[in-house]
Write an enzyme that holds these catalytic residues in place. Structure first.
Site, PDB file in Angstrom:
ATOM      1  CE  LYS A  58     -38.685 -18.083 -41.465  1.00  0.00           C
ATOM      2  NZ  LYS A  58     -39.012 -19.067 -40.285  1.00  0.00           N
ATOM      3  CB  SER A 104     -35.595 -18.997 -38.663  1.00  0.00           C
ATOM      4  OG  SER A 104     -36.698 -19.529 -39.035  1.00  0.00           O
ATOM      5  CB  SER A 152     -38.732 -19.879 -36.064  1.00  0.00           C
ATOM      6  OG  SER A 152     -37.416 -20.659 -36.291  1.00  0.00           O
TER       7      SER A 152
END
Length: 478
Positions: free
Chosen positions: A79, A154, A178
């Protein structure tokens, strides 16, 4: 052999037996990315030079017959909120569009030390603020199961990349759900470990007391292997716990019979989609049939979790993001006549709307005259939420809930309604506030084929029981 559908165990054995090479695996995944990612948009930056150099190192070890590390040749995505030395790291924001960090985040360094091959950086909501991945400054991610729908956020890029076969595993971060929420919406396994289990060194901070790093994979066993590789004390993060890290993969072999499972009534009320409820209840019944005892528990302060979270998280965000001022690093607005004007223009042009909204909320909560009324009160409610979990775990070994109230929703469906978007995390924020570990494991699909996730929460640092139960759910769905 399809190189983009292998598990970690498959990868290790195939390389060790010389049925393939780490280089061929990396190249196959880059070909898959080239074929699929134009539409899905899971990756923001590829690190092909770094990946192929690591793959070549693994291949030389295999050629010499040397013992291979546990993640030898496993292609992974990271990420884009975790810094990577010499590889662009944006946090999904224009303000870091040209940022090339000088060091690696500890979880990234540990993955590579274990032999993993970092393919690139995955898309995410700006500074990890979002539940749909529509807040990325570089465009949204699309759900591989239905490209008109969101992948969750996210960490939507990491979840989508794993689901679409564009990596074997991935790292994400979880501040309010997330990791678990996108895992549920994309039909993969996502683990949020206990706060302190995995180092946050090198994670770009959103809300420091809530941020966690954890893995995604297509199987529970793979997440267990990845978690063991990144967990453990790190002297560079004072909040990391100095506790032994179990062999999570070995723990999966233990039976679940006799475990006591709590069902919290507060997670099965108004707003829960009927198909999600049916899939979750079916999974719970299968665990009962496997010998688990199911009892009802109560987490009575759950209704206050969302407002508490959006005071604590935004307050910490307003402090953490103050460093992006155009002076030290990152984007700087041009043609400003004064220092004050440069600050304002840099932050106005560099941050997106959701980040600005949360900075304003957090700054207000911390401002003179409002600190006691909002931030201090929120911290007191957070203690009550933690107390709820402590009391429940005195009676049960795990708490089972839906991960999300609905399957994946349409792109744009909630984009203009922040409150509706925030409620997408209603079942996940409590674990972040209490610091307990959680996993989302696929437990079925809706009639239209959209994945549904079951969330399993356990006591602090008891990820072993959590993963054992998740594996039982996974086996029950086969």
């Amino acid at each position: 052999m399809n190189l983009t559908t292998l598990t970690i165990a498959d990868v290790r054995s195939a390389i060790a037996a010389r049925r393939t090479t780490a280089t061929a695996l990396a190249e196959a995944h880059y070909a898959r990315i080239a074929d699929q990612d134009g539409e899905i948009h899971a990756y923001l930056t590829l690190s092909k030079g770094r990946a192929l150099a690591q793959a070549a190192r693994i291949d030389r070890m295999a050629e010499k017959g040397e013992p291979l590390p546990p993640l030898a040749g496993v292609p992974v995505g990271i990420k884009d909120v975790m810094v990577t030395r010499g590889v662009r790291t944006t946090a999904g924001s224009k303000i870091l569009q040209h940022y090339f960090p000088p060091y690696d985040a500890t979880p990234v360094a540990r993955l590579e030390a274990a032999g993993a091959v970092v393919l690139g950086k995955t898309n995410c909501d700006e500074f990890a603020m979002g539940s749909s991945n529509e807040n990325s400054a570089y465009g949204p991610v699309r759900n591989p199961h239905d490209k008109t729908r969101v992948p969750g956020g996210s960490s939507g890029g990491s979840a989508a990349a794993v689901a679409a076969g564009m990596c074997v595993g991935a790292l994400g971060s979880d501040t309010g759900g997330s990791i678990r929420q996108p895992a549920a919406l994309c039909g993969v396994v996502g683990v949020m470990p206990t706060y302190g289990r995995v180092s946050r060194y090198g994670l770009i901070a959103f809300a420091s007391s809530l941020d966690h790093v954890g893995p995604f994979a297509r199987t529970v066993r793979d997440t267990a292997i990845l978690l063991r590789a990144i967990a453990g004390r790190d002297p560079l993060d004072s909040t990391s716990a100095d506790l032994p890290v179990p062999d999570y993969e070995a723990e999966l072999e233990k039976p679940v019979r006799g475990l006591k499972l709590g069902i919290a009534r507060e997670y099965f009320g108004e707003g829960l989609d009927a198909e999600v409820r049916a899939a979750v209840e079916s999974a719970i019944q299968k665990l009962a049939a496997a010998g688990c005892e199911v009892v009802e528990v109560s987490l009575p302060h759950t209704e206050y979790a969302i407002p508490t979270y959006y005071v604590v998280a935004t307050a910490e965000a307003s402090s953490n993001l103050a460093r992006y001022d155009g002076v030290r690093y990152g984007f700087r607005a041009k043609d400003s006549k004064t220092l004050s004007q440069m600050y304002r223009r840099t932050r106005d042009l560099g941050f997106g709307p959701e980040v600005k909204r949360r900075i304003l909320l957090g700054t207000y909560a911390l401002s003179a005259g409002y600190y006691d009324a909002y931030y201090l009160k929120a911290q007191k409610v957070r203690s009550l939420l933690t107390q709820d979990f402590d009391e429940a775990f005195a009676r049960v070994d795990a708490i089972l809930t839906p991960t999300t109230p609905t399957p994946a929703f349409k792109l744009g469906e909630k984009a203009d309604d922040p409150l509706a978007m925030y409620l997408a995390d209603i079942y996940t924020v409590t674990a972040d506030l209490a610091g307990v570990p959680g996993v989302s494991v696929p437990c079925g699909k809706s009639r239209s084929g959209l994945p549904v996730g079951l969330q399993i929460l356990t006591r602090h640092f008891d990820e072993a029981t959590m993963l054992r139960l998740a594996a039982a759910v996974e086996n029950g769905n086969r």
